[in-house]
Design an enzyme around this catalytic site. Structure first.
Site, PDB file in Angstrom:
ATOM      1  N   ARG A  15       0.831  -1.198   0.000  1.00  0.00           N
ATOM      2  CA  ARG A  15       0.000   0.000   0.000  1.00  0.00           C
ATOM      3  C   ARG A  15       0.871   1.255   0.000  1.00  0.00           C
ATOM      4  NH1 ARG A  15      -3.606  -1.456   5.181  1.00  0.00           N
ATOM      5  NH2 ARG A  15      -1.588  -2.362   5.760  1.00  0.00           N
ATOM      6  N   LYS A  75       1.452   1.897   7.266  1.00  0.00           N
ATOM      7  CA  LYS A  75       1.799   1.092   8.424  1.00  0.00           C
ATOM      8  C   LYS A  75       2.668   1.862   9.411  1.00  0.00           C
ATOM      9  CE  LYS A  75       0.763  -2.255   9.529  1.00  0.00           C
ATOM     10  NZ  LYS A  75      -0.415  -2.474  10.425  1.00  0.00           N
ATOM     11  N   TYR A  94      -1.206   4.509  10.645  1.00  0.00           N
ATOM     12  CA  TYR A  94      -1.583   3.524  11.656  1.00  0.00           C
ATOM     13  C   TYR A  94      -0.392   3.307  12.576  1.00  0.00           C
ATOM     14  CZ  TYR A  94      -5.722   2.268   8.903  1.00  0.00           C
ATOM     15  OH  TYR A  94      -6.913   2.293   8.233  1.00  0.00           O
ATOM     16  N   HIS A  96      -0.962   1.556  16.223  1.00  0.00           N
ATOM     17  CA  HIS A  96      -1.236   0.368  17.044  1.00  0.00           C
ATOM     18  C   HIS A  96      -0.189   0.220  18.150  1.00  0.00           C
ATOM     19  CE1 HIS A  96      -4.444  -0.914  14.365  1.00  0.00           C
ATOM     20  NE2 HIS A  96      -3.624  -0.793  13.341  1.00  0.00           N
ATOM     21  N   GLU A 118      -5.999   4.843  13.777  1.00  0.00           N
ATOM     22  CA  GLU A 118      -6.941   3.925  14.421  1.00  0.00           C
ATOM     23  C   GLU A 118      -7.600   4.487  15.665  1.00  0.00           C
ATOM     24  OE1 GLU A 118      -2.992   3.008  16.383  1.00  0.00           O
ATOM     25  OE2 GLU A 118      -3.673   3.434  14.338  1.00  0.00           O
ATOM     26  N   VAL A 239     -12.002  -8.559  17.435  1.00  0.00           N
ATOM     27  CA  VAL A 239     -12.288  -7.780  18.644  1.00  0.00           C
ATOM     28  C   VAL A 239     -11.458  -6.507  18.634  1.00  0.00           C
ATOM     29  CG1 VAL A 239     -12.226  -7.793  21.162  1.00  0.00           C
ATOM     30  CG2 VAL A 239     -12.752  -9.891  19.904  1.00  0.00           C
ATOM     31  N   ILE A 269      -4.728  -8.909  15.658  1.00  0.00           N
ATOM     32  CA  ILE A 269      -3.308  -9.075  15.975  1.00  0.00           C
ATOM     33  C   ILE A 269      -2.559  -7.741  16.024  1.00  0.00           C
ATOM     34  CG2 ILE A 269      -2.599  -9.474  13.567  1.00  0.00           C
ATOM     35  CD1 ILE A 269      -1.259 -11.267  16.756  1.00  0.00           C
ATOM     36  N   ASN A 300      -0.620  -7.062   8.763  1.00  0.00           N
ATOM     37  CA  ASN A 300      -1.055  -6.097   7.748  1.00  0.00           C
ATOM     38  C   ASN A 300      -1.825  -6.810   6.643  1.00  0.00           C
ATOM     39  OD1 ASN A 300       1.394  -7.333   6.934  1.00  0.00           O
ATOM     40  ND2 ASN A 300       1.886  -5.672   5.532  1.00  0.00           N
ATOM     41  N   MET A 301      -2.914  -7.448   7.036  1.00  0.00           N
ATOM     42  CA  MET A 301      -3.718  -8.228   6.095  1.00  0.00           C
ATOM     43  C   MET A 301      -4.098  -7.436   4.843  1.00  0.00           C
ATOM     44  SD  MET A 301      -6.210 -10.455   8.600  1.00  0.00           S
ATOM     45  CE  MET A 301      -7.157 -11.112   7.217  1.00  0.00           C
TER      46      MET A 301
END
Length: 370
Positions: A15, A75, A94, A96, A118, A239, A269, A300-301
């Site tokens: 990406r 990412k 992102y 996380h 996020e 979740v 994850i 990073n699906m």
């Protein structure tokens, strides 16, 4: 403002932070955009298209970071990227951080201002910059789960939808939010036996109406999760607790009781995972086996479908990028309380309470000027 778009460096991450169309909008608004050479190759957009949109192309990531007031990524910054950040520079991507103490420490050390996609919140409480990737990951989870269930890939050897006279696979989805609902949409579309688990009775009612008789809904308890996972062919963990580490809903003991060849896909994850046996994997080596159960835990699906993901992400992020560029980060966040919730790190301090709590660090509330 000078806006930089580096090429992503995470393993198999294709990406890019902006499409050429996004660059064109920013340049038309009077901003300067620099893009690292080949940054858009993974989405089928070459340097020529970025040049035509008004960007300048630079050869190295260091040149991009050095030339930019605002860095736009997809990412979380890798270690070498954190070292290129500087005090007064703004990073929008992102992050996380709740599951990544090393990155948090590197961002604190950089002195930069880090705003996380996020944790940006809309007026209705939703997460507008996480939603498009949650949609992609939810849909992908069923695809990768179905592939992993094939016997040649180590799976139980069942077809999700079965065939006439043969029962479909049992799919259990933990979490009925955006990613969980999109996973359910795909799984029911393939005619699997789908059960969605959530702790909100209101959300369960909404999902029951959305899917009718095509999916069952169950209130989340330890007993229900233990019972459902024991018989499941595919378990999808979807979740989310905004900014915080995901709760461990499936214990190691539950995994031991699952059937050999069953598959677990942990969409959560990025936030540490919601299975006790989860550990981050990459697209280069996406799965591993614990007690005979296949685990897919790629962090990073959506990077596997970069064109779809990048266009969806730019659609969501561009108004926020415009606000940062037009107003400056402090004024943009001061005007929008939901946008302000995206501020995770500033000037060597952690400024998001859930992140600080998850990492055991001091929380410093940033005081915006009136």
């Amino acid at each position: 403002m000078r806006i930089g778009v580096p090429k992503e460096v995470k393993v198999h991450e294709y990406r890019v932070g902006l499409t050429p169309a996004g660059v064109r909008e920013l340049v038309a608004a009077g901003h300067e955009v620099v893009v690292e050479t080949h940054a858009g190759d993974g989405i089928g957009m070459g340097d020529g298209e970025y040049l035509a949109a008004g960007a300048r192309i630079l050869a190295t990531p260091k040149e991009i970071f050095d030339a930019s007031d605002l860095v736009i990524k997809v990412k979380e910054p890798q270690a070498e990227e954190c070292r290129m950040l500087r005090k007064g520079q703004v990073l929008f991507t992102y992050l996380h951080l709740a599951a990544d103490a090393a990155q948090a420490q590197a961002l604190v050390a950089s002195g930069a201002t880090a705003i996380a996609y996020e944790t940006v919140t809309a007026a209705d409480g939703s997460l507008p910059l996480l939603t498009p990737m949650s949609e992609v990951a939810g849909r992908m989870s069923v695809q990768v789960g179905a592939t992993s269930l094939q016997k040649a890939n180590g799976g139980f050897g069942v077809l999700l939808g079965g065939v006439p006279g043969v029962a479909p696979a049992k799919v259990v989805i933990l979490g009925g939010g955006v990613s969980g609902a999109h996973a359910a949409e795909m799984a029911t579309g393939l005619r699997a036996d789908v059960t969605i688990v959530d702790r909100s009775p209101k959300r369960l009612r909404e999902l029951a109406l959305q899917f009718g008789g095509n999916a069952k809904t169950v209130y989340s308890t330890t007993d229900a999760i233990e019972r459902l996972t024991r018989d499941a062919d595919l378990v999808i963990g979807a979740v989310l607790v905004a900014g915080a580490a995901a709760p461990k809903l499936v214990t190691r003991e539950m995994v031991k009781k699952m059937k050999p060849g069953a598959v677990m896909v942990d969409i959560s994850i990025d936030q540490g995972g919601c299975f006790e046996t989860s550990r981050p994997t990459t697209h280069a080596a996406p799965t591993y086996v614990v007690d005979g159960v296949i685990h897919y835990c790629v962090t990073n699906m959506p990077g596997a479908v970069p064109r779809t993901s990048t266009f969806a992400l730019t659609n969501a992020t561009l108004p926020y990028i415009r606000a940062l560029a037009d107003l400056g980060w402090e004024k943009a966040l001061a005007r929008d309380a939901g946008f302000a919730r995206g501020l995770n790190v500033h000037a060597g301090k952690v400024t998001h309470e859930a992140v600080a709590r998850a990492l055991g660090l001091d929380f410093h509330r940033y005081a915006f000027a009136a």
